[in-house]
Design a protein around this motif. Structure first.
Motif, PDB file in Angstrom:
ATOM      1  N   ASP A 132       8.101  -6.858   4.813  1.00  0.00           N
ATOM      2  CA  ASP A 132       7.550  -8.021   4.121  1.00  0.00           C
ATOM      3  C   ASP A 132       6.209  -7.756   3.446  1.00  0.00           C
ATOM      4  O   ASP A 132       5.861  -8.424   2.474  1.00  0.00           O
ATOM      5  CB  ASP A 132       7.371  -9.187   5.111  1.00  0.00           C
ATOM      6  N   THR A 133       5.441  -6.808   3.953  1.00  0.00           N
ATOM      7  CA  THR A 133       4.084  -6.558   3.455  1.00  0.00           C
ATOM      8  C   THR A 133       3.974  -5.173   2.833  1.00  0.00           C
ATOM      9  O   THR A 133       4.286  -4.173   3.499  1.00  0.00           O
ATOM     10  CB  THR A 133       3.063  -6.676   4.606  1.00  0.00           C
ATOM     11  N   PRO A 134       3.537  -5.059   1.573  1.00  0.00           N
ATOM     12  CA  PRO A 134       3.344  -3.742   0.971  1.00  0.00           C
ATOM     13  C   PRO A 134       2.163  -3.026   1.622  1.00  0.00           C
ATOM     14  O   PRO A 134       1.083  -3.609   1.789  1.00  0.00           O
ATOM     15  CB  PRO A 134       3.060  -4.055  -0.508  1.00  0.00           C
ATOM     16  N   LEU A 135       2.354  -1.804   2.027  1.00  0.00           N
ATOM     17  CA  LEU A 135       1.324  -1.034   2.714  1.00  0.00           C
ATOM     18  C   LEU A 135       1.115   0.298   2.009  1.00  0.00           C
ATOM     19  O   LEU A 135       2.037   0.859   1.411  1.00  0.00           O
ATOM     20  CB  LEU A 135       1.740  -0.785   4.173  1.00  0.00           C
ATOM     21  N   SER A 136      -0.102   0.817   2.071  1.00  0.00           N
ATOM     22  CA  SER A 136      -0.410   2.106   1.475  1.00  0.00           C
ATOM     23  C   SER A 136      -1.533   2.773   2.242  1.00  0.00           C
ATOM     24  O   SER A 136      -2.311   2.103   2.948  1.00  0.00           O
ATOM     25  CB  SER A 136      -0.804   1.961  -0.002  1.00  0.00           C
ATOM     26  N   GLY A 137      -1.629   4.087   2.131  1.00  0.00           N
ATOM     27  CA  GLY A 137      -2.681   4.813   2.827  1.00  0.00           C
ATOM     28  C   GLY A 137      -2.797   6.235   2.305  1.00  0.00           C
ATOM     29  O   GLY A 137      -1.872   6.769   1.692  1.00  0.00           O
ATOM     30  N   SER A 154       4.441   1.613   0.144  1.00  0.00           N
ATOM     31  CA  SER A 154       5.721   0.909   0.204  1.00  0.00           C
ATOM     32  C   SER A 154       5.793  -0.113  -0.919  1.00  0.00           C
ATOM     33  O   SER A 154       4.789  -0.712  -1.309  1.00  0.00           O
ATOM     34  CB  SER A 154       5.887   0.204   1.553  1.00  0.00           C
ATOM     35  N   ASN A 155       6.995  -0.284  -1.457  1.00  0.00           N
ATOM     36  CA  ASN A 155       7.240  -1.255  -2.521  1.00  0.00           C
ATOM     37  C   ASN A 155       8.260  -2.268  -1.997  1.00  0.00           C
ATOM     38  O   ASN A 155       9.447  -1.960  -1.871  1.00  0.00           O
ATOM     39  CB  ASN A 155       7.774  -0.534  -3.773  1.00  0.00           C
ATOM     40  N   VAL A 156       7.768  -3.446  -1.677  1.00  0.00           N
ATOM     41  CA  VAL A 156       8.615  -4.474  -1.073  1.00  0.00           C
ATOM     42  C   VAL A 156       9.686  -4.951  -2.053  1.00  0.00           C
ATOM     43  O   VAL A 156      10.825  -5.226  -1.668  1.00  0.00           O
ATOM     44  CB  VAL A 156       7.754  -5.659  -0.596  1.00  0.00           C
ATOM     45  N   THR A 157       9.333  -5.034  -3.325  1.00  0.00           N
ATOM     46  CA  THR A 157      10.291  -5.500  -4.332  1.00  0.00           C
ATOM     47  C   THR A 157      11.488  -4.561  -4.448  1.00  0.00           C
ATOM     48  O   THR A 157      12.643  -4.999  -4.509  1.00  0.00           O
ATOM     49  CB  THR A 157       9.607  -5.628  -5.707  1.00  0.00           C
TER      50      THR A 157
END
Length: 248
Positions: A132-137, A154-157
């Motif tokens: 549900d939540t786009p995350l990056s690092g 991450s790309n939620v779409t």
């Protein structure tokens, strides 16, 4: 045996503007031997303006390279003496308006963003996963006496997660390295694995395009969910140098 050296009239190269014609003439020297049928022609072309080399715009910063007008744009995009912005901000991992030089990036990430813990060239690590939540690092990686950047997003779409190993340097330098990437279950979770082998990419490349073309480790949410344990996904990667015998 006698020879007769004859200089022919200069022949202007077609399609060049009138004021440039003298810079683009072709001179042909004909050496004719006394023996009939024994004629040798040697063509010598003067270099056109397009082949002249010019100093890099970053010369005042220390770049000593010279390029033709056709090759200059590519160099400017990857010149290590160009002005750099914070790569974490460019990747939308965090906000930062820092600018500096390539050799200052590591100190900036360590001192300003607390990234002092380096990952090794052979590393087990993990990411937090959410549908549900786009995350990056990003994390700095130490391999072959140089620094890389491990980037996950991450790309939620699209329902995709991307893993990219970025090399600070020119494209030709990045192509000297590749990484083996493996997503694995927790201990006792069976034999299922997801494996990738990909070239590293340069920090000057369009990473959006790299991910769109899946020139990196790209995994769908559907596949990744099979490896989630307590909200995290464990993985392992190894950075390697490309040898002629294992180019792919």
């Amino acid at each position: 045996m006698s020879r007769r050296l004859v200089k022919l009239r200069p022949k202007a190269k077609a399609n060049w503007p009138d004021d440039d014609q003298q810079m683009h003439q072709q001179w042909t020297v004909k050496v004719e031997k006394a023996i009939p049928g024994s004629v040798k022609r040697v063509g010598v072309s003067m270099p056109p303006i397009a082949q002249a080399k010019y100093a890099c715009p970053n010369r005042s910063r220390g770049c000593t390279w010279t390029f033709t007008p056709a090759d200059m744009p590519l160099h400017v995009t990857e010149c290590k003496f160009r002005s750099y912005g914070c790569i974490g901000s460019q990747l939308n991992v965090f906000r930062c308006d820092w600018t500096g030089m390539q050799h200052q990036i590591e100190d900036h990430l360590v001192n300003e963003h607390g990234m002092g813990e380096l990952l090794s060239y052979n590393q087990c690590y993990w990411i937090v996963f959410s549908v549900d939540t786009p995350l990056s690092g990003i994390k700095l990686v130490d391999a072959f006496n140089r620094r890389f950047l491990f980037y996950t997003v991450s790309n939620v779409t699209l329902g995709m997660v991307y893993f990219v190993l970025i090399c600070f340097g020119r494209r030709v330098e990045a192509r000297q390295y590749y990484y083996e990437f493996e997503i694995r279950p927790q201990e006792g979770g069976g034999v299922r694995r997801i494996k990738f082998t990909e070239y590293c990419v340069s920090d000057c490349e369009d990473l959006g395009r790299v991910m769109a073309e899946e020139r990196c480790a790209a995994v769908s949410f559907g596949k990744l969910k099979r490896f989630v344990h307590d909200g995290i996904v464990p993985f392992r990667f190894i950075v390697k140098r490309v040898e002629k015998r294992n180019e792919f």
